[in-house]
Design a protein around this motif. Sequence first.
Motif, PDB file in Angstrom:
ATOM      1  N   GLU A 199       3.447  -2.712  37.532  1.00 37.91           N
ATOM      2  CA  GLU A 199       4.141  -1.581  38.143  1.00 37.91           C
ATOM      3  C   GLU A 199       3.155  -0.632  38.814  1.00 37.91           C
ATOM      4  OE1 GLU A 199       7.145  -1.902  38.439  1.00 37.91           O
ATOM      5  OE2 GLU A 199       7.738  -3.232  36.824  1.00 37.91           O
ATOM      6  N   SER A 200       1.960  -1.154  39.112  1.00 38.38           N
ATOM      7  CA  SER A 200       0.935  -0.352  39.763  1.00 38.38           C
ATOM      8  C   SER A 200       1.516   0.427  40.934  1.00 38.38           C
ATOM      9  CB  SER A 200      -0.163  -1.292  40.253  1.00 38.38           C
ATOM     10  OG  SER A 200      -1.001  -0.597  41.140  1.00 38.38           O
ATOM     11  N   PRO A 201       1.271   1.715  41.005  1.00 42.64           N
ATOM     12  CA  PRO A 201       1.907   2.482  42.064  1.00 42.64           C
ATOM     13  C   PRO A 201       1.342   2.193  43.453  1.00 42.64           C
ATOM     14  CG  PRO A 201       0.469   3.894  40.751  1.00 42.64           C
ATOM     15  CD  PRO A 201       0.510   2.564  40.078  1.00 42.64           C
ATOM     16  N   GLY A 202       0.071   1.862  43.517  1.00 47.39           N
ATOM     17  CA  GLY A 202      -0.507   1.665  44.837  1.00 47.39           C
ATOM     18  C   GLY A 202      -1.454   0.490  44.884  1.00 47.39           C
ATOM     19  N   GLN A 203      -1.610  -0.094  46.069  1.00 48.95           N
ATOM     20  CA  GLN A 203      -2.596  -1.145  46.287  1.00 48.95           C
ATOM     21  C   GLN A 203      -3.160  -0.966  47.682  1.00 48.95           C
ATOM     22  OE1 GLN A 203      -3.750  -3.668  44.411  1.00 48.95           O
ATOM     23  NE2 GLN A 203      -2.418  -3.415  42.642  1.00 48.95           N
ATOM     24  N   TYR A 204      -4.461  -1.126  47.802  1.00 49.15           N
ATOM     25  CA  TYR A 204      -5.070  -1.200  49.127  1.00 49.15           C
ATOM     26  C   TYR A 204      -4.916  -2.623  49.650  1.00 49.15           C
ATOM     27  CZ  TYR A 204      -7.219   3.301  48.085  1.00 49.15           C
ATOM     28  OH  TYR A 204      -7.415   4.608  47.771  1.00 49.15           O
ATOM     29  N   LEU A 205      -4.622  -2.719  50.928  1.00 53.66           N
ATOM     30  CA  LEU A 205      -4.478  -4.025  51.573  1.00 53.66           C
ATOM     31  C   LEU A 205      -5.630  -4.224  52.548  1.00 53.66           C
ATOM     32  CD1 LEU A 205      -2.826  -6.601  52.326  1.00 53.66           C
ATOM     33  CD2 LEU A 205      -1.685  -5.208  54.058  1.00 53.66           C
ATOM     34  N   ALA A 206      -6.446  -5.245  52.281  1.00 55.66           N
ATOM     35  CA  ALA A 206      -7.504  -5.602  53.237  1.00 55.66           C
ATOM     36  C   ALA A 206      -7.139  -6.956  53.829  1.00 55.66           C
ATOM     37  CB  ALA A 206      -8.859  -5.579  52.546  1.00 55.66           C
ATOM     38  N   GLY A 207      -7.839  -8.028  53.455  1.00 60.81           N
ATOM     39  CA  GLY A 207      -7.500  -9.341  54.002  1.00 60.81           C
ATOM     40  C   GLY A 207      -6.130  -9.829  53.567  1.00 60.81           C
ATOM     41  N   GLY A 208      -5.695  -9.376  52.408  1.00 58.37           N
ATOM     42  CA  GLY A 208      -4.364  -9.764  51.934  1.00 58.37           C
ATOM     43  C   GLY A 208      -4.294 -11.152  51.349  1.00 58.37           C
ATOM     44  N   THR A 209      -5.416 -11.853  51.261  1.00 58.19           N
ATOM     45  CA  THR A 209      -5.362 -13.254  50.817  1.00 58.19           C
ATOM     46  C   THR A 209      -5.032 -13.372  49.337  1.00 58.19           C
ATOM     47  OG1 THR A 209      -7.744 -13.247  50.413  1.00 58.19           O
ATOM     48  CG2 THR A 209      -7.010 -13.985  52.573  1.00 58.19           C
ATOM     49  N   ASN A 210      -5.189 -12.312  48.594  1.00 58.06           N
ATOM     50  CA  ASN A 210      -4.835 -12.341  47.178  1.00 58.06           C
ATOM     51  C   ASN A 210      -3.609 -11.464  46.912  1.00 58.06           C
ATOM     52  OD1 ASN A 210      -6.546 -11.491  44.082  1.00 58.06           O
ATOM     53  ND2 ASN A 210      -5.268 -13.256  44.519  1.00 58.06           N
ATOM     54  N   LEU A 211      -3.612 -10.259  47.464  1.00 61.28           N
ATOM     55  CA  LEU A 211      -2.522  -9.308  47.198  1.00 61.28           C
ATOM     56  C   LEU A 211      -1.164  -9.825  47.677  1.00 61.28           C
ATOM     57  CD1 LEU A 211      -1.499  -6.502  46.344  1.00 61.28           C
ATOM     58  CD2 LEU A 211      -2.062  -5.688  48.643  1.00 61.28           C
ATOM     59  N   ILE A 212      -1.130 -10.335  48.900  1.00 58.70           N
ATOM     60  CA  ILE A 212       0.163 -10.772  49.446  1.00 58.70           C
ATOM     61  C   ILE A 212       0.719 -11.930  48.617  1.00 58.70           C
ATOM     62  CG2 ILE A 212       1.345 -11.673  51.496  1.00 58.70           C
ATOM     63  CD1 ILE A 212       0.382  -8.824  51.880  1.00 58.70           C
ATOM     64  N   ASP A 213      -0.164 -12.866  48.260  1.00 57.10           N
ATOM     65  CA  ASP A 213       0.268 -13.974  47.396  1.00 57.10           C
ATOM     66  C   ASP A 213       0.890 -13.444  46.109  1.00 57.10           C
ATOM     67  OD1 ASP A 213      -0.661 -15.844  49.090  1.00 57.10           O
ATOM     68  OD2 ASP A 213      -2.258 -16.602  47.780  1.00 57.10           O
ATOM     69  N   LEU A 214       0.189 -12.513  45.472  1.00 54.01           N
ATOM     70  CA  LEU A 214       0.657 -12.035  44.170  1.00 54.01           C
ATOM     71  C   LEU A 214       1.931 -11.209  44.310  1.00 54.01           C
ATOM     72  CD1 LEU A 214      -2.808 -11.211  42.597  1.00 54.01           C
ATOM     73  CD2 LEU A 214      -1.251 -13.043  41.910  1.00 54.01           C
ATOM     74  N   MET A 215       2.122 -10.576  45.444  1.00 59.21           N
ATOM     75  CA  MET A 215       3.385  -9.866  45.665  1.00 59.21           C
ATOM     76  C   MET A 215       4.529 -10.853  45.872  1.00 59.21           C
ATOM     77  SD  MET A 215       2.079  -6.712  48.090  1.00 59.21           S
ATOM     78  CE  MET A 215       3.731  -6.066  48.427  1.00 59.21           C
ATOM     79  N   LYS A 216       4.247 -11.934  46.591  1.00 56.14           N
ATOM     80  CA  LYS A 216       5.321 -12.902  46.842  1.00 56.14           C
ATOM     81  C   LYS A 216       5.790 -13.565  45.554  1.00 56.14           C
ATOM     82  CE  LYS A 216       3.518 -15.174  50.540  1.00 56.14           C
ATOM     83  NZ  LYS A 216       3.508 -16.058  51.722  1.00 56.14           N
TER      84      LYS A 216
ATOM     85  N   LEU B 108     -15.043  -8.518  51.638  1.00 59.23           N
ATOM     86  CA  LEU B 108     -15.975  -8.559  50.507  1.00 59.23           C
ATOM     87  C   LEU B 108     -15.480  -7.685  49.362  1.00 59.23           C
ATOM     88  CD1 LEU B 108     -19.431  -8.392  52.320  1.00 59.23           C
ATOM     89  CD2 LEU B 108     -18.177 -10.409  51.530  1.00 59.23           C
ATOM     90  N   GLY B 109     -14.958  -6.509  49.705  1.00 52.26           N
ATOM     91  CA  GLY B 109     -14.469  -5.617  48.649  1.00 52.26           C
ATOM     92  C   GLY B 109     -13.311  -6.232  47.891  1.00 52.26           C
ATOM     93  N   GLY B 110     -12.393  -6.823  48.626  1.00 48.41           N
ATOM     94  CA  GLY B 110     -11.269  -7.492  47.972  1.00 48.41           C
ATOM     95  C   GLY B 110     -11.733  -8.675  47.153  1.00 48.41           C
ATOM     96  N   ASN B 111     -12.742  -9.368  47.658  1.00 48.00           N
ATOM     97  CA  ASN B 111     -13.199 -10.570  46.958  1.00 48.00           C
ATOM     98  C   ASN B 111     -13.684 -10.264  45.551  1.00 48.00           C
ATOM     99  OD1 ASN B 111     -15.805 -12.366  46.269  1.00 48.00           O
ATOM    100  ND2 ASN B 111     -14.194 -13.606  47.180  1.00 48.00           N
ATOM    101  N   VAL B 112     -14.449  -9.196  45.385  1.00 46.21           N
ATOM    102  CA  VAL B 112     -14.958  -8.948  44.026  1.00 46.21           C
ATOM    103  C   VAL B 112     -13.836  -8.517  43.082  1.00 46.21           C
ATOM    104  CG1 VAL B 112     -17.281  -8.384  44.826  1.00 46.21           C
ATOM    105  CG2 VAL B 112     -15.655  -6.548  44.420  1.00 46.21           C
TER     106      VAL B 112
END
Lengths: 339, 759
Positions: free
Chosen positions: A29-46, A118-122
């Motif tokens: 239920e994290s209130p916010g997320q930064y979106l950079a490349g989206g290669t991980n965040l978008i997957d996890l949202m879907k 790079l930031g998203g990767n770590v």
Amino acid sequence: MRPFIYTRANSPSFAVQTFPSGSAGPDVESPGQYLAGGTNLIDLMKIDVLRPQHVIDINALASSPLGIISTNAQELRLGALVHMADAADHPEINRAVPVIAQSLRLAASQQLRNMASLGGNVLQRTRCPYYRDVSYSQCNKRRPGSGCAALDGFNRMHAVLGTSDQCIATYPGDFAQALIALDAQVELQGANGTRAISVGALHRRPGDRPDLETTLAPGEMITAFVIKPAPWMRRSLYLKIRDRGSYEFALASAAVAMDLEDGRVREARIALGGVATVPWRAQAAEALLRDQLFSEANAQAAADAAFAGARTREHNAFKVELGKRTLKRALTEVAAMEA
Amino acid sequence: MSAAAPQPLANMGAPEPRMDGRAKVTGEARYPSDMPVSNPAFAFLVTSAIAKGRINAIDQMRARAVPGVLDIFTHENTGDLKEIKFASGGAGASTSIQQLGPEVFHDGQIIAMVVADTFEAAREAAYALKVDYAEAPAAPSFDSPGVETEDVTQLHDSAKDIPSVGDVEAALAGADVVVDAQYGTPTQHHNPIELFTTTCVWNGDRLTVHEPSQFMYGLKNNVARKLDVGPEQVRTISHFVGGAFGSKAQLTPRTGLVAFAARKLHRPVKLVATRDQGFTIATYRAETRHRIRLGARRDGKLVGYEHEGFEITSRPDKYFVAGVEDAARLYAYGAVKTKVNIVHADRNTPGFMRSPPVVPYIYAIETAMDELAAKLGMDPVEFRRVNDTTTDPISGKPYSSRSLMQCYDQAAAAFRWMARDPHPGSMRDGDWLIGWGCATAVYPTHFGSATARVRLLANGDVRVQTAAHDLGTGAYTVIGQMAAERLGVPFSAVKTELGDSELPPASVAGGSNTTASCCSAVMKACHAIRAKLFHAAATANEGPLAGQQISGLTLRDGKVAAEGAEEPLAETFKRLGVGAIEEYAESAPPGAPADAIASLYAGKPTLSGGAHGKKLMYAFGAEFVEVRVHKDTCEIRVPRAVGAFAGGRIMNTRTAHSQLMGGMIWGISSALHEATEIDPVRARYVNDNLADYLVPVNADVQAVDVILVPEVDPDVNPAGVKGLGELGNVGTAAAVSNAVYHATGRRIRQLPIRLEKLL
């Protein structure tokens, strides 16, 4: 789809000011997320694992220092929004710090490296299947206090170092191992200003709070990684052992760097991947090599020391032996490098 | 000619490029879920989160509140759907679990379907459904408490003929050398890149189903039964299939559900199931276990072979593949005894997957053969030569043709097998141990009932119609090539239409029968056209062919031709007074029941071949693999593989090469990469996505050479074709495993061979 607010940030300060207040961290239920490349965040949202209420797109910041690689005699500076592919292909990084370039090049696929920052990767989330599938009711990382299905489930890919009775999920990345081996700093910007910490202090072991993966304050954003030149950077490499030739996470990996003079190890740096819950610095192993003549026996002793605290489960016991062999091979190869 | 389009040798057709290739690579090809329908609603499946138990309640409140949701289907409002069982055509009989609940039989069983105005709304509502289960302990696989084992010969009369001959105990007791070993293969999923989709459109009481399918008429008839409507009310369309490998051969539960929803909502409904759902809403390759005892004399002659197989199936279904039927025909074994058991676990029902019977069973026997060759100190190729046969070791029937040793000799020469040092661990390149291994590929040659309609215009244009399926194999192309050849027109003048139940029926695209069956039907239709043209030309009062013997006439280059005389097709059409000749033909295998074609229209194919005819009909190949294993970290790489294959008439060397090369790559995958992992406690598939279910990437596939060995076999079917689709991936896993043994001295008897087994 699950509704969320989307905001495009045009400056780092706007981004951190826009970040919603309230509890942060990686829970669902994290209130916010930064979106950079989206290669991980978008997957996890879907797949419904991450459900941010507010997504703040920071890609426009790539035209700021966040998108730049700079090298000079004092430091190597990697902006957080630099794409993995650009850092992997950077001639000076390849020449001066091979372990950085190799750790990036051996990760993901070319298409993903072209997108991912790079930031998203770590901050990439674990590949633990029980974390990534919300139909499993037990996951302390996803639903604190619900239990851990991996403990008695299929755990071949899981960690043997840094685990707890609450979580054995493996940290999946490669680049962070190179960073911690080199004592890199990570620069952060938050609502209360900027600070810098060691990359080694960025990730948290699961302990009894597997849902808290990093030491970042709520809304705090990675802006850059900084590496100071050191005599062991040229003689460095990343060895990644995996089930197929490319596009696969490590079963075991080692980022190693060495300052070697006349066969004597002046300094050795070791970080391990694929085997631990966080990017894993093996300082006890380093200490065994330091100020000694490099030998197969010393490399073996270092590898044994690196896994002295390993705790295995039903399907991942092999990672101790594989991890030792991987480290020993990496040390042997790095010692043989022309540097 | 490139390696991908080999120069045709004897009895091989030209490497015509795929008729549908341009449409596919430019994105013009419309797969079933791409078909435009008016105002569709979108469905999203909800699948069970437990493997066994009962649904107490489904709380729909939050889900129904999602804007755009039209309806939610569960076991409580879908009772009108008929429970049907359907024979599966090949080995065994299969049903799939079709009820949505309240009983849960396996992980990922469809328990609800949400339909909404948008895909996103349907998905959000699906995530918002709250299901309350009463979970029961589930038994995922072999060795789990609660599984039940059955001997397949006890199941029913039509259970497979389980081969046995002679006294195996006595033979093995008298053998000089015996291998007694157990082997295992894992669960595998087809994972075609095209997901499982269904789009249903009702127009009054007529239903059109757009769904990727390997059997248009099977789908049509089974959907009709499921919905209790007449088959004439159902049309199925699947012009392109984005990979299937057996997973799209049968009706599965989603289709009836989507049709039911579309009827209730008076609106087209489109479902594209997710990748992870594909692991549980369709079928898979069951894991198997094998115990083999194989004995030989000191000179290498086999004297006895015993093979007992165990296969996982679901609780309600008795699905099995029983590949001993084919394994028992491979060599002159002497005495043979085989047995097959199914083990009922709390799983979805397995089904056909590329080369269903032979992949696991041939892996086992071909590894045992290598073990025995090593024990005898014989070269593995020579060991097979000593035990080659031209007759069935069980019945004594002859093979229609068998080019196994020609395949071995050609592949061995190309591989430079003669340079092999037979001692395990003896070949090395720096830190890498090198191993060379080989194994036999075999697949039964099937010939099925099929029909086709062929139309020839006076200008030489040809249209071929049959409700066959191009799974990416080249069916459009090779079926068209047969018409071009028989009607004497350029390939570019032919248009092939497939994948629509309004066309004349073809057999299920299974058992590698499509080329043989459809080309035979097309040949027959073409011969009827030829007969009309020849008769008109030869019996004309005048013209260059008047008075010619009909048997001396042929069609070539757009002309009716005889020795030294010819006339353009248009002239012959004028004599007939028609603008087009259209012929419909039916082709059924010898010995098929009289109503075989009527049954085909009703969705029941008839297949013959393999061990069942007067002669044994099989295609053979030989595969050689080099592996490299790192001495410390034990990664296994395959720098090169060579396969030689004989398949009777090769219709098109390009598509044949592609099928066989792709098969070998899949074989490498079976050996080293693929396995569906199942949670030992929860009986749920864990790696149900393409990131965690490993298949080879380009970096894993280096040199793969395919050799087509000329072979002529007039007995198999009129077209003389042996199916190749399921040949290339047979034996590869054993060849890799045998190479790993040669590299390391370690015999790994459970697939896949992961590096931890070599540490």
